[in-house]
Design a protein around this motif. Structure first.
Motif: not given
Length: 233
Positions: A116-144
């Motif tokens: 995310g990009k903005a004129n303030e750091v907090s606003e840029a992080i908020r935009k990045a967080s909203e976009r990241g929550r929409k594109g989660l992918i599943a990963v195959a793990l095994q005992t940590g």
């Protein structure tokens, strides 16, 4: 004899009030009833206002085998990978803008990233967080850790990931460490051999994690019946 001046009777006035009442439309609803009672008074006022209804939160989650798995916001962990500052020279001086690159995961096998990009750091992080929550992918793990060694690349970034024994920890740095920690990996060995650009390394790590497969899934794709071998004494 006194002069008597004749007095003219007053003109008859027409009663227009009933006519006005007939022309008047229906009355509106009555006003508010008795007001609130003051301190020590006995007036009948309105009771206490009940709790305000809150809007239902938006559903967030990831697609796993074609099924949407909801994930609440409290379960997600955000990690900031890099914050860049850009300065634009204008007539009155310099104007700054910020961009944020973050990783989002639930430490249970789902991970994503946002920019995310903005004129303030907090606003840029908020935009990045909203976009990241929409594109989660599943990963195959095994005992940590991960089930097998894998490599990933994106642009100039090239990353190697190898499974590790319990107690090793996350032997990686930068964006690789942030992604592995957010997805829930506890023991892994990672190395970045390509570009040091944060975005390319992060996307190369996600590309590598997306190639992981469990043994049962590989056998199922080949049409082989998977049988667990019991340990021999």
């Amino acid at each position: 004899m006194a002069d008597e001046t004749p007095t003219t009777p007053p003109a008859a006035t027409t009663d227009t009030q009933p006519q006005q009442r007939q022309n008047r439309g229906p009355g509106g609803p009555g006003g508010r009833g008795p007001g609130r009672g003051g301190p020590g008074g006995g007036g009948k006022g309105r009771g206490p206002r009940g709790p305000r209804a809150e809007a239902a939160p938006a559903m967030e989650g990831a697609m796993v085998d074609g099924v949407f798995v909801p994930t609440t916001g409290n379960e997600l962990v955000e990690k900031t990978v890099f914050i860049n500052r850009c300065a634009k020279v204008v007539k009155g001086g310099r104007r700054f803008s910020f961009s944020a690159l973050i990783v989002i995961g639930d430490k249970k096998g789902r991970v994503g990233f946002g920019f995310g990009k903005a004129n303030e750091v907090s606003e840029a992080i908020r935009k990045a967080s909203e976009r990241g929550r929409k594109g989660l992918i599943a990963v195959a793990l095994q005992t940590g850790t991960i089930p097998h060694a894998v490599t990933g690349e994106h642009g100039g970034g090239y990353v190697i990931l190898k499974p590790a024994s319990p107690g090793t920890g996350i032997k990686a740095g930068g964006a690789v460490r942030a992604v592995c920690d957010a997805v829930g990996i506890k023991d892994i060995i990672g190395k970045s051999l390509g570009s040091s650009n944060h975005a390319n390394v992060l996307k190369a790590t996600l590309h590598a994690l997306g190639q992981l497969r469990q043994r049962a899934d590989v056998f199922k794709g080949r049409g082989i019946t998977f049988k667990s071998v019991a340990p021999t004494n």
